[in-house]
Design an enzyme around this catalytic site. Structure first.
Site, PDB file in Angstrom:
ATOM      1  N   ASP A  44       3.622 -20.631  13.886  1.00 60.28           N
ATOM      2  CA  ASP A  44       3.917 -19.912  12.642  1.00 60.28           C
ATOM      3  C   ASP A  44       2.791 -20.135  11.630  1.00 60.28           C
ATOM      4  O   ASP A  44       2.810 -19.569  10.538  1.00 60.28           O
ATOM      5  CB  ASP A  44       5.299 -20.276  12.078  1.00 60.28           C
ATOM      6  CG  ASP A  44       5.437 -21.742  11.718  1.00 60.28           C
ATOM      7  OD1 ASP A  44       4.511 -22.531  12.018  1.00 60.28           O
ATOM      8  OD2 ASP A  44       6.468 -22.119  11.140  1.00 60.28           O
ATOM      9  N   SER A  45       1.763 -20.921  12.042  1.00 59.78           N
ATOM     10  CA  SER A  45       0.525 -21.008  11.255  1.00 59.78           C
ATOM     11  C   SER A  45      -0.113 -19.629  11.125  1.00 59.78           C
ATOM     12  O   SER A  45      -1.029 -19.453  10.323  1.00 59.78           O
ATOM     13  CB  SER A  45      -0.455 -21.986  11.906  1.00 59.78           C
ATOM     14  OG  SER A  45      -0.627 -21.692  13.274  1.00 59.78           O
ATOM     15  N   ASP A  83       6.634 -20.448  18.262  1.00 55.87           N
ATOM     16  CA  ASP A  83       7.299 -21.183  17.177  1.00 55.87           C
ATOM     17  C   ASP A  83       8.535 -20.456  16.682  1.00 55.87           C
ATOM     18  O   ASP A  83       8.513 -19.225  16.501  1.00 55.87           O
ATOM     19  CB  ASP A  83       6.335 -21.300  15.982  1.00 55.87           C
ATOM     20  CG  ASP A  83       5.821 -22.707  15.785  1.00 55.87           C
ATOM     21  OD1 ASP A  83       6.418 -23.652  16.332  1.00 55.87           O
ATOM     22  OD2 ASP A  83       4.799 -22.857  15.077  1.00 55.87           O
ATOM     23  N   LYS A 113       9.201 -23.677  20.164  1.00 50.35           N
ATOM     24  CA  LYS A 113       8.972 -24.928  19.431  1.00 50.35           C
ATOM     25  C   LYS A 113       9.728 -24.851  18.105  1.00 50.35           C
ATOM     26  O   LYS A 113       9.775 -23.793  17.491  1.00 50.35           O
ATOM     27  CB  LYS A 113       7.483 -25.152  19.163  1.00 50.35           C
ATOM     28  CG  LYS A 113       7.206 -26.400  18.304  1.00 50.35           C
ATOM     29  CD  LYS A 113       5.756 -26.802  18.287  1.00 50.35           C
ATOM     30  CE  LYS A 113       4.925 -26.096  17.256  1.00 50.35           C
ATOM     31  NZ  LYS A 113       5.391 -26.232  15.857  1.00 50.35           N
ATOM     32  N   GLU A 182       2.337 -34.465  14.293  1.00 49.17           N
ATOM     33  CA  GLU A 182       1.328 -33.921  13.369  1.00 49.17           C
ATOM     34  C   GLU A 182       1.075 -34.873  12.210  1.00 49.17           C
ATOM     35  O   GLU A 182       2.019 -35.303  11.527  1.00 49.17           O
ATOM     36  CB  GLU A 182       1.774 -32.546  12.846  1.00 49.17           C
ATOM     37  CG  GLU A 182       0.760 -31.957  11.859  1.00 49.17           C
ATOM     38  CD  GLU A 182       0.908 -30.474  11.590  1.00 49.17           C
ATOM     39  OE1 GLU A 182       1.746 -29.814  12.227  1.00 49.17           O
ATOM     40  OE2 GLU A 182       0.160 -29.980  10.722  1.00 49.17           O
TER      41      GLU A 182
END
Ligand code: KIV
Length: 275
Positions: A44-45, A83, A113, A182
């Site tokens: 979703d970046s 995502d 994810k 992360e």
């Protein structure tokens, strides 16, 4: 050979590193597949890198399906993980199941994810029980940026570090096949990796993880809005693109492009008959 959840598990058992990158479109996915990457995350970046938002909060299910399906069409051997966007799974286990199912059916994902630890274990359990592999994501989870008050390294205090260990063990118990770590201290990521039977995929979490992931525009030098400390630039594609765009502008302006070899011919006799 198609990479699957078994590839991830076998790599952990053999001590072989797992390679992942993000991608959001057909042609980039095809290049990564040909290069031999194990898995692509349609992250979703894309909210930041493709759509130009400041964060990932506004990304929708439709965005993820649209880009996920394009990536899936570009891959042959690479596993595709999509995502789950903000509020597509936090609201209820039912929503989580329905939306994970849509990412599989419409986005053609091989796995989904989602972000969070113990608080999303019910969702992880329900989705995996439905036959959908789940990759978990703990540490700096960008969908919680407003709760964190910015992009900060996580797990530095004893309490926060213990919570991350507990979350990692909880998502494993709930059925996740891997977990992204992360922006956490490298030594803590190594400790978590040793405690888990499932592979850890690090981003800003040091070399002790079972695999690594980066946002591809970051590692190719194509995105300069914000460059995190953990990013290494493996190529200067952004500079190469800008130089190519500038050459094109120059040649079109000067009339040197298109040249003879770029044009199509017509018989002069036909031309003469035209009025
Ligand atoms: O959305 C994303 O690209 C991610 C990676 C940074 C792990 O979640």
């Amino acid at each position: 050979m198609k990479n699957t959840v078994r590839t991830f598990q076998e790599a952990k058992e053999k001590g072989e590193k797992i390679t992942m990158l993000t991608a959001y479109d057909y042609s980039t996915a095809k290049l990564m597949d040909e290069a031999g990457i194990n898995a692509i995350l349609v992250g979703d970046s894309l909210g930041n890198t493709i759509l130009g938002y400041d964060d990932t909060i506004s990304v929708t299910m439709e965005d993820m399906i649209h880009h996920g399906a394009a990536v899936a069409r570009g891959t042959k051997d690479t596993m595709v993980v999509i995502d789950m966007p903000f509020m597509s799974y936090q609201t209820s286990t039912y929503d989580a199941l329905v939306n994970a199912g849509r990412l599989m059916k419409e986005g053609r994902a091989n796995a989904v994810k989602l972000e969070g630890g113990a608080s999303v274990c019910e969702q992880i359990k329900a989705i995996t029980e439905a036959g959908i592999p789940v990759m978990a994501h703990i540490g700096l989870t960008p969908q919680s940026i407003n709760a964190f008050g910015g992009n900060r390294v996580q797990g530095k205090s004893e309490e926060a570090a213990q919570k991350l260990i507990d979350d990692a063990l909880a998502v494993q118990k709930a059925g996740a096949f891997a977990v992204v770590l992360e922006c956490i201290p490298a030594k803590l990521a190594t400790l978590i990796t040793k405690k888990l039977d499932i592979p850890t995929i690090g981003i800003g979490a040091g070399a002790g993880c079972d695999g690594q992931i980066l946002v591809y525009q970051d590692m190719l030098g194509m995105f300069s809005d914000y460059i995190p400390k953990f990013v290494k630039r493996f190529a200067n594609v952004g500079d190469a693109m800008k130089a190519g765009f500038a050459d094109y502008i120059k040649e079109v302006s000067e009339g040197t492009y298109p040249a003879e070899e770029h044009t199509f011919k017509i018989n002069d006799e036909i031309l003469d008959k035209l009025y």
